[in-house]
Design an enzyme around this catalytic site. Structure first.
Site, mmCIF file in Angstrom:
data_model
loop_
_atom_site.group_PDB
_atom_site.id
_atom_site.type_symbol
_atom_site.label_atom_id
_atom_site.label_comp_id
_atom_site.label_asym_id
_atom_site.label_seq_id
_atom_site.Cartn_x
_atom_site.Cartn_y
_atom_site.Cartn_z
ATOM 1 N N HIS A 150 0.702 -1.203 0.091
ATOM 2 C CA HIS A 150 -0.027 -0.122 -0.435
ATOM 3 C C HIS A 150 0.670 1.179 0.337
ATOM 4 C CE1 HIS A 150 -3.028 -2.762 1.732
ATOM 5 N NE2 HIS A 150 -3.768 -2.802 0.664
ATOM 6 N N HIS A 168 3.336 -2.935 6.642
ATOM 7 C CA HIS A 168 1.461 -2.017 6.684
ATOM 8 C C HIS A 168 2.152 -0.879 7.512
ATOM 9 C CE1 HIS A 168 -0.201 -4.150 3.264
ATOM 10 N NE2 HIS A 168 0.821 -5.120 3.992
ATOM 11 N N GLU A 207 1.076 -4.379 11.401
ATOM 12 C CA GLU A 207 0.741 -3.333 11.039
ATOM 13 C C GLU A 207 1.515 -2.362 12.070
ATOM 14 O OE1 GLU A 207 -1.306 -2.110 9.375
ATOM 15 O OE2 GLU A 207 -1.832 -4.057 8.216
ATOM 16 N N GLU A 234 1.854 3.732 2.686
ATOM 17 C CA GLU A 234 2.023 3.016 4.337
ATOM 18 C C GLU A 234 3.198 3.641 4.728
ATOM 19 O OE1 GLU A 234 -1.540 0.438 4.732
ATOM 20 O OE2 GLU A 234 -0.122 -0.678 4.336
HETATM 21 C C1 GEM Z 1 -5.075 -4.789 6.081
HETATM 22 S S1 GEM Z 1 -3.738 -6.269 6.077
HETATM 23 C C2 GEM Z 1 -5.571 -6.973 6.272
HETATM 24 C C3 GEM Z 1 -5.407 -8.249 8.010
HETATM 25 N N1 GEM Z 1 -6.744 -8.973 7.765
HETATM 26 C C4 GEM Z 1 -6.456 -9.939 8.798
HETATM 27 N N2 GEM Z 1 -7.228 -10.341 9.434
HETATM 28 N N3 GEM Z 1 -5.991 -10.489 8.733
HETATM 29 C C5 GEM Z 1 -5.696 -4.625 4.008
HETATM 30 O O1 GEM Z 1 -4.391 -5.263 3.591
HETATM 31 O O2 GEM Z 1 -6.335 -4.327 4.335
HETATM 32 C C6 GEM Z 1 -4.329 -3.291 6.236
HETATM 33 C C7 GEM Z 1 -3.745 -2.402 5.433
HETATM 34 O O3 GEM Z 1 -4.003 -2.194 4.532
HETATM 35 O O4 GEM Z 1 -2.583 -2.091 6.178
HETATM 36 ZN ZN ZN Z 2 -1.412 -1.749 4.540
#
Ligand code: GEM
Ligand code: ZN
Length: 378
Positions: free
Chosen positions: A167, A260, A336, A170
């Site tokens: 992304h 991320h 994250e 980020e």
């Molecule tokens: C995320 S990563 C989502 C991971 N969720 C689960 N339940 N494993 C995405 O791609 O939406 C968040 C992000 O973009 O940082």
């Molecule tokens: Zn992300």
């Protein structure tokens, strides 16, 4: 006053700059996508000592509505030191002001990791012991997607993969990679030696260079969210993922971390593969151990706040973490970091920052070192 964003990762539209106390701006959506949240612009021609106000008028319609409460924009006079400016989310707009010390100031959603810094990082990384540019993919617009390998023991059995910034907004993700790569320079680091005795590292510091350069939040040039493309990657629409998957299939994966940032949650956390078909007690143990070791290590990380856990079998396997964990039956995490702050140890002057992201990258290597012997049943 002049406002510009026609540079690397720039994103803003000027609606009305006639009132310097309330300059009306809007965030531009990603090309070929409706997503938006990332902003980055330069303001010039200011009077030091004067107060200026900026209003991101469409913030309330952005991709993550809960992103703005408790959020403060970052600013810099030199693109090196970034600090938070008190910001308020009011009537659907994000408002912030600054009593400027300089004639020019940059504002952004988060401390930007520039393409120039990326190029320097790739150059520096190749000088590390055992490092090579293992392969180079190409984005839709032809930008390089470098895959670095660090291999210091030809007998090493394990393959540890880290990818960042799928992304593009980020930017903390590539700061994390910079920190991790900096630690690889140390020559007297016992944890690092233990890790590289048993494992090779495969690093992709930036998965989405087109999106990053264009000031996107979430998608590549084609408007694809790369973290939804791992079951359908194509050379036309998501060559970035296609390239990395090909390399993974050639090499193998024993541990995968996908780095991320999260817009809404003011904590560092990890999301695992608990919803994958075939998720096993072995993977559950490895996940728990990884998280506990990161906490014990004193890293800025916690396990109380995060995404809701997936129900068994309900994982979205188009996500990198789930897809890789499933295909390679390996420990796989999405890491994250917040755009806001890590409220477990808040720092209002910087919020979460590039420097803190770098430290987390270093800390993760300690945990990888502690776990490398257990990634596979012997
Ligand atoms: C995320 S990563 C989502 C991971 N969720 C689960 N339940 N494993 C995405 O791609 O939406 C968040 C992000 O973009 O940082
Ligand atoms: Zn992300």
């Amino acid at each position: 006053m002049q406002i510009s964003s026609n540079f690397d990762s720039g994103n803003i539209e000027v609606i009305d700059a006639s009132n310097p106390k309330q300059v009306l701006l809007a965030i531009r959506p990603d090309l070929n996508s409706a997503h938006f949240q990332w902003f980055h612009f330069k303001v010039e021609g200011l009077q030091p000592g004067q107060r200026y106000g900026f209003s991101l008028s469409n913030a309330g319609q952005s991709s993550y509505k809960n992103a703005w409460s408790g959020y403060h924009a970052v600013a810099s006079y030199d693109q090196v030191n970034w600090f938070r400016v008190p910001s308020r989310f009011e009537d659907g707009a994000l408002n912030f002001d600054i009593e400027t010390q300089q004639a020019q100031v940059w504002f952004a959603y988060f401390e930007p990791f520039s393409r120039a810094r990326h190029d320097q990082l790739i150059e520096d990384a190749q000088r590390l012991a055992g490092a090579e540019l293992f392969a180079t993919g190409r984005s839709i617009e032809g930008r390089a997607i470098e895959l670095l390998r660090i291999s210091r023991n030809p007998q090493a059995q394990r393959k540890i993969w880290l990818i960042a910034q799928q992304h593009p907004g980020e930017h903390m993700a590539e700061w994390f990679m910079q920190g991790l790569i900096e630690r690889l320079q140390l020559t007297d680091d016992a944890e690092l030696s233990a890790l590289l005795e048993q494992a090779d590292l495969y690093l992709v510091p930036n998965m989405n260079p087109d999106g990053a350069f264009r000031g996107h939040l979430r998608t590549n040039y084609a408007g694809r969210d790369l973290n939804r493309a791992w079951q359908s990657a194509s050379e036309a629409d998501s060559p970035e993922v296609y390239f990395v998957q090909q390399q993974m299939r050639a090499v193998g994966v024993d541990l995968f971390l996908d780095i991320h940032g999260d817009e809404e949650i003011p904590h560092v956390f990890a999301a695992g593969c608990e919803g994958n078909p075939g998720y096993s007690p072995r993977l559950e143990r490895l996940e728990e151990q990884f998280k506990q070791l990161l906490v014990q290590h004193g890293a800025e990380f916690q396990t109380v706040f995060g995404y809701p856990r997936d129900e068994p079998g309900q994982a979205n396997t188009t996500l990198a973490c789930n897809a890789v964990g499933l295909e390679f039956d390996c420990l796989a995490f999405t890491i994250e970091m917040p755009f806001k702050d890590h409220d477990d140890r808040p720092d209002p002057s910087t919020g979460w920052s590039g420097a803190r992201s770098m430290q987390l990258g270093k800390d993760v290597l300690s945990v990888a070192a502690a776990m490398v012997g257990q990634l596979r049943d012997q």
